[in-house]
Design a protein around this motif. Structure first.
Motif, short mmCIF file in Angstrom:
data_model
loop_
_atom_site.label_atom_id
_atom_site.label_comp_id
_atom_site.label_asym_id
_atom_site.label_seq_id
_atom_site.Cartn_x
_atom_site.Cartn_y
_atom_site.Cartn_z
N ASP A 1 1.09 -0.76 -0.32
CA ASP A 1 0.01 -0.15 0.36
C ASP A 1 0.77 1.12 -0.23
O ASP A 1 0.32 2.22 -0.30
CB ASP A 1 -1.01 0.27 0.86
CG ASP A 1 -2.57 -1.29 1.58
OD1 ASP A 1 -2.32 -2.21 -0.20
OD2 ASP A 1 -2.90 -1.62 1.72
N ARG A 2 1.70 1.56 0.65
CA ARG A 2 2.73 2.54 0.79
C ARG A 2 3.40 2.96 -0.87
O ARG A 2 3.29 3.47 -1.26
CB ARG A 2 3.78 2.06 1.59
CG ARG A 2 5.01 3.17 1.80
CD ARG A 2 6.06 2.67 3.33
NE ARG A 2 5.31 2.48 3.98
CZ ARG A 2 6.58 1.07 4.19
NH1 ARG A 2 7.56 0.98 4.09
NH2 ARG A 2 6.41 0.44 5.45
N THR A 3 3.94 1.66 -1.13
CA THR A 3 4.45 1.98 -2.37
C THR A 3 3.66 2.40 -3.62
O THR A 3 4.00 3.64 -4.71
CB THR A 3 5.08 0.62 -3.18
OG1 THR A 3 6.06 1.06 -2.37
CG2 THR A 3 5.74 1.34 -5.05
N MET A 4 1.67 1.88 -3.73
CA MET A 4 1.19 2.31 -5.01
C MET A 4 0.24 3.90 -4.23
O MET A 4 0.25 4.97 -4.64
CB MET A 4 -0.35 1.15 -4.36
CG MET A 4 0.25 0.07 -4.90
SD MET A 4 -1.70 -1.07 -4.84
CE MET A 4 -1.90 -1.51 -2.89
N GLY A 5 0.45 3.89 -2.65
CA GLY A 5 0.12 5.50 -2.02
C GLY A 5 1.08 6.24 -2.85
O GLY A 5 0.47 7.04 -3.26
N LYS A 6 1.96 6.47 -2.77
CA LYS A 6 3.51 7.42 -2.78
C LYS A 6 2.98 7.06 -4.23
O LYS A 6 3.28 8.41 -5.26
CB LYS A 6 4.68 6.57 -2.87
CG LYS A 6 4.89 6.73 -1.45
CD LYS A 6 6.78 6.59 -1.20
CE LYS A 6 7.32 6.20 0.08
NZ LYS A 6 8.04 5.41 0.37
N ARG A 7 2.60 6.15 -5.35
CA ARG A 7 2.49 7.02 -6.70
C ARG A 7 1.73 7.44 -7.41
O ARG A 7 1.62 8.11 -7.93
CB ARG A 7 2.90 5.12 -7.34
CG ARG A 7 3.21 4.81 -9.06
CD ARG A 7 4.24 5.79 -9.44
NE ARG A 7 3.97 6.14 -10.76
CZ ARG A 7 4.10 7.51 -11.01
NH1 ARG A 7 4.39 8.54 -10.51
NH2 ARG A 7 3.93 7.25 -12.37
#
Length: 159
Positions: free
Chosen positions: A67-73
């Motif tokens: 989720d963190r990577t998707m949220g940043k993207r």
């Protein structure tokens, strides 16, 4: 003897008032007061946008992977696709608003212990198409195709 009509005040001149000491002081015209109010609102909006972005980035940093990577993207895609949207938190989720109305949001899977994250749109998004249209998408990851779809939807939602 003819009476003189009182002279009309020039709205561009500064207003005057008498203080408690009997001295005359110059105040601001209505136009000057309006300009100061507008500037104060601009500064408040800029400060709110900066605070909102900090809060969104902090919330994303708290998320577990992926989720963190998707949220940043998603944050980067939304800022690039619709720079007029203001980041903010909405029910503890990263969201993006226009005129203080949430347009889209990202819900991490851990928020409600679901098996996928959700990227959704509110009823303020301009996505209406016929009698039925998607308002939320399940996300388990992002690739170039999903990123392009999200960018196009965000642009349409704001437009």
């Amino acid at each position: 003897m003819a009476q003189k009509k009182p002279a009309k005040k020039d709205p561009q001149k500064s207003a005057t008032r008498t203080t408690a000491t009997g001295k005359t002081s110059k105040g601001f015209t209505d136009e000057e007061r309006a300009a100061m109010k507008e500037r104060a609102q601009e500064l408040k909006a800029a400060a709110g946008k900066a605070e909102g972005e900090s809060a969104v980035l902090a919330k994303i940093a708290e998320m577990r992977e992926p989720d963190r990577t998707m949220g940043k993207r998603l944050h980067a895609i939304i800022k690039e696709s619709a720079p007029t949207l203001s980041p903010r938190l909405w029910y503890g989720m990263p969201a993006y608003s226009k005129d203080d109305k949430v347009v889209c949001f990202f819900q991490a899977a851990q928020k409600f212990k679901t098996r996928y994250a959700t990227f959704g749109f509110s009823d303020k998004a301009n996505l209406d198409e016929g009698a039925m249209w998607p308002a939320a998408f399940a996300l388990r990851g992002l690739n170039a195709a999903e990123e392009a779809t999200i960018a196009a939807l965000v642009k349409k939602a704001v437009g």
